[in-house]
Design a protein around this motif. Structure first.
Motif, PDB file in Angstrom:
ATOM      1  N   ASN A   7      -8.493 -66.503 -23.291  1.00 20.75           N
ATOM      2  CA  ASN A   7      -9.860 -66.223 -23.687  1.00 20.75           C
ATOM      3  C   ASN A   7     -10.720 -65.751 -22.526  1.00 20.75           C
ATOM      4  OD1 ASN A   7      -9.556 -66.776 -26.436  1.00 20.75           O
ATOM      5  ND2 ASN A   7      -9.652 -68.952 -26.040  1.00 20.75           N
ATOM      6  N   SER A   8     -10.333 -66.023 -21.299  1.00 22.76           N
ATOM      7  CA  SER A   8     -11.179 -65.644 -20.173  1.00 22.76           C
ATOM      8  C   SER A   8     -10.741 -64.350 -19.496  1.00 22.76           C
ATOM      9  CB  SER A   8     -11.228 -66.775 -19.148  1.00 22.76           C
ATOM     10  OG  SER A   8      -9.941 -67.012 -18.621  1.00 22.76           O
ATOM     11  N   MET A   9      -9.461 -64.020 -19.521  1.00 28.94           N
ATOM     12  CA  MET A   9      -8.992 -62.809 -18.844  1.00 28.94           C
ATOM     13  C   MET A   9      -8.936 -61.601 -19.758  1.00 28.94           C
ATOM     14  SD  MET A   9      -6.102 -64.141 -16.180  1.00 28.94           S
ATOM     15  CE  MET A   9      -5.619 -62.486 -15.785  1.00 28.94           C
ATOM     16  N   SER A  10      -8.815 -61.794 -21.027  1.00 31.83           N
ATOM     17  CA  SER A  10      -8.749 -60.681 -21.955  1.00 31.83           C
ATOM     18  C   SER A  10     -10.047 -60.624 -22.748  1.00 31.83           C
ATOM     19  CB  SER A  10      -7.563 -60.828 -22.914  1.00 31.83           C
ATOM     20  OG  SER A  10      -7.585 -59.787 -23.861  1.00 31.83           O
ATOM     21  N   GLN A  11     -10.746 -59.533 -22.590  1.00 32.34           N
ATOM     22  CA  GLN A  11     -11.991 -59.350 -23.323  1.00 32.34           C
ATOM     23  C   GLN A  11     -11.734 -59.002 -24.786  1.00 32.34           C
ATOM     24  OE1 GLN A  11     -14.573 -56.499 -21.464  1.00 32.34           O
ATOM     25  NE2 GLN A  11     -13.870 -57.064 -19.434  1.00 32.34           N
ATOM     26  N   ASN A  12     -10.521 -58.591 -25.092  1.00 33.91           N
ATOM     27  CA  ASN A  12     -10.266 -57.987 -26.392  1.00 33.91           C
ATOM     28  C   ASN A  12      -9.332 -58.745 -27.317  1.00 33.91           C
ATOM     29  OD1 ASN A  12     -11.796 -55.484 -25.828  1.00 33.91           O
ATOM     30  ND2 ASN A  12     -10.296 -55.326 -24.180  1.00 33.91           N
ATOM     31  N   PHE A  13      -8.654 -59.752 -26.828  1.00 34.43           N
ATOM     32  CA  PHE A  13      -7.677 -60.469 -27.654  1.00 34.43           C
ATOM     33  C   PHE A  13      -7.819 -61.975 -27.471  1.00 34.43           C
ATOM     34  CE2 PHE A  13      -5.799 -56.381 -26.509  1.00 34.43           C
ATOM     35  CZ  PHE A  13      -5.556 -55.863 -27.758  1.00 34.43           C
ATOM     36  N   SER A  14      -7.540 -62.702 -28.548  1.00 28.93           N
ATOM     37  CA  SER A  14      -7.524 -64.162 -28.475  1.00 28.93           C
ATOM     38  C   SER A  14      -6.190 -64.660 -29.013  1.00 28.93           C
ATOM     39  CB  SER A  14      -8.673 -64.765 -29.277  1.00 28.93           C
ATOM     40  OG  SER A  14      -8.421 -64.630 -30.660  1.00 28.93           O
ATOM     41  N   ILE A  40      -1.336 -58.144 -21.719  1.00 28.92           N
ATOM     42  CA  ILE A  40      -1.494 -57.140 -20.656  1.00 28.92           C
ATOM     43  C   ILE A  40      -1.008 -55.785 -21.161  1.00 28.92           C
ATOM     44  CG2 ILE A  40      -0.621 -56.419 -18.392  1.00 28.92           C
ATOM     45  CD1 ILE A  40      -0.749 -59.450 -17.629  1.00 28.92           C
ATOM     46  N   LEU A  41       0.110 -55.768 -21.871  1.00 29.92           N
ATOM     47  CA  LEU A  41       0.624 -54.537 -22.459  1.00 29.92           C
ATOM     48  C   LEU A  41      -0.379 -53.958 -23.464  1.00 29.92           C
ATOM     49  CD1 LEU A  41       2.980 -52.529 -23.149  1.00 29.92           C
ATOM     50  CD2 LEU A  41       3.665 -54.200 -24.858  1.00 29.92           C
ATOM     51  N   ILE A  45      -2.481 -50.346 -23.593  1.00 29.70           N
ATOM     52  CA  ILE A  45      -2.483 -49.434 -24.742  1.00 29.70           C
ATOM     53  C   ILE A  45      -3.915 -49.163 -25.182  1.00 29.70           C
ATOM     54  CG2 ILE A  45      -1.821 -49.193 -27.168  1.00 29.70           C
ATOM     55  CD1 ILE A  45       0.672 -50.967 -26.412  1.00 29.70           C
ATOM     56  N   ARG A  46      -4.722 -50.199 -25.242  1.00 27.94           N
ATOM     57  CA  ARG A  46      -6.115 -50.057 -25.661  1.00 27.94           C
ATOM     58  C   ARG A  46      -6.873 -49.122 -24.718  1.00 27.94           C
ATOM     59  NH1 ARG A  46     -11.301 -51.771 -25.581  1.00 27.94           N
ATOM     60  NH2 ARG A  46     -12.209 -52.535 -27.517  1.00 27.94           N
ATOM     61  N   ALA A  47      -6.569 -49.190 -23.442  1.00 25.63           N
ATOM     62  CA  ALA A  47      -7.277 -48.386 -22.447  1.00 25.63           C
ATOM     63  C   ALA A  47      -7.041 -46.879 -22.618  1.00 25.63           C
ATOM     64  CB  ALA A  47      -6.866 -48.823 -21.040  1.00 25.63           C
ATOM     65  N   ILE A  48      -5.934 -46.492 -23.214  1.00 26.61           N
ATOM     66  CA  ILE A  48      -5.645 -45.065 -23.411  1.00 26.61           C
ATOM     67  C   ILE A  48      -6.746 -44.412 -24.247  1.00 26.61           C
ATOM     68  CG2 ILE A  48      -4.099 -43.384 -24.473  1.00 26.61           C
ATOM     69  CD1 ILE A  48      -1.793 -45.328 -23.949  1.00 26.61           C
ATOM     70  N   TRP A  49      -7.112 -45.071 -25.339  1.00 28.96           N
ATOM     71  CA  TRP A  49      -8.075 -44.477 -26.268  1.00 28.96           C
ATOM     72  C   TRP A  49      -9.445 -45.152 -26.249  1.00 28.96           C
ATOM     73  CZ3 TRP A  49      -2.970 -45.408 -27.793  1.00 28.96           C
ATOM     74  CH2 TRP A  49      -2.199 -44.258 -27.946  1.00 28.96           C
ATOM     75  N   ASN A  50      -9.541 -46.280 -25.552  1.00 30.57           N
ATOM     76  CA  ASN A  50     -10.780 -47.059 -25.540  1.00 30.57           C
ATOM     77  C   ASN A  50     -11.237 -47.373 -26.971  1.00 30.57           C
ATOM     78  OD1 ASN A  50     -12.815 -48.508 -24.280  1.00 30.57           O
ATOM     79  ND2 ASN A  50     -14.219 -46.770 -24.344  1.00 30.57           N
ATOM     80  N   GLN A  51     -10.257 -47.768 -27.785  1.00 28.73           N
ATOM     81  CA  GLN A  51     -10.512 -48.119 -29.175  1.00 28.73           C
ATOM     82  C   GLN A  51      -9.962 -49.526 -29.429  1.00 28.73           C
ATOM     83  OE1 GLN A  51     -12.499 -46.562 -30.860  1.00 28.73           O
ATOM     84  NE2 GLN A  51     -11.892 -44.535 -31.533  1.00 28.73           N
ATOM     85  N   PRO A  52     -10.598 -50.265 -30.328  1.00 27.41           N
ATOM     86  CA  PRO A  52     -10.092 -51.601 -30.659  1.00 27.41           C
ATOM     87  C   PRO A  52      -8.683 -51.554 -31.243  1.00 27.41           C
ATOM     88  CG  PRO A  52     -12.304 -51.286 -31.534  1.00 27.41           C
ATOM     89  CD  PRO A  52     -11.836 -49.950 -31.029  1.00 27.41           C
ATOM     90  N   ILE A  53      -7.944 -52.608 -30.996  1.00 24.62           N
ATOM     91  CA  ILE A  53      -6.606 -52.787 -31.563  1.00 24.62           C
ATOM     92  C   ILE A  53      -6.656 -53.997 -32.482  1.00 24.62           C
ATOM     93  CG2 ILE A  53      -4.217 -53.461 -31.088  1.00 24.62           C
ATOM     94  CD1 ILE A  53      -4.362 -51.867 -28.515  1.00 24.62           C
TER      95      ILE A  53
END
Length: 119
Positions: A7-14, A40-41, A45-53
């Motif tokens: 929860n602290s290192m990933s802004q996008n996944f829980s 991390i993987l 992947i998310r960074a390629i398109w800057n879109q939510p997964i």
């Protein structure tokens, strides 16, 4: 505490997104050794398109894997796989982006599949 980084290192996944659909939580013993690498993987992947997964399926118990006709040795049962949808990106384009990251040695791939509506 093991798994605290999720929860602290990933802004996008829980961790909750990776729980089995039968109600079984993602195994806490695997968070640091398996889920960390998967997140991390996914962040790469998310960074390629800057879109939510959106995670369609993460961890699966063997019973749930059988109920959804998953592969006999599915990495979902090991907590090492996720079926995903990248918002507004065709699954085939997602695969191409992932393969580009892999070929550039930016990520390690254990397996990759593409389907009509998800990767």
């Amino acid at each position: 505490m093991p798994g605290e980084w999720v929860n602290s290192m990933s802004q996008n996944f829980s961790i909750d997104e990776f729980a089995c659909h039968d109600g079984t939580p993602y195994p806490s013993a695997w968070v640091d050794t398996r889920l960390e690498a998967l997140i991390i993987l996914l962040e790469s992947i998310r960074a390629i398109w800057n879109q939510p997964i959106r995670i369609l399926s993460g961890y699966r118990t063997s019973a749930h894997n059988g109920a959804v006709n998953g592969a006999k040795y599915s990495m979902h049962m090991e907590g090492r796989a996720a079926d995903i949808v990248v918002q507004d990106i065709d699954p085939l384009m997602v695969v191409r982006g992932i393969l580009t990251l892999h070929q550039a040695k930016s990520i390690y791939l254990g397996g990759l599949g593409t389907y009509a509506t998800f990767t």
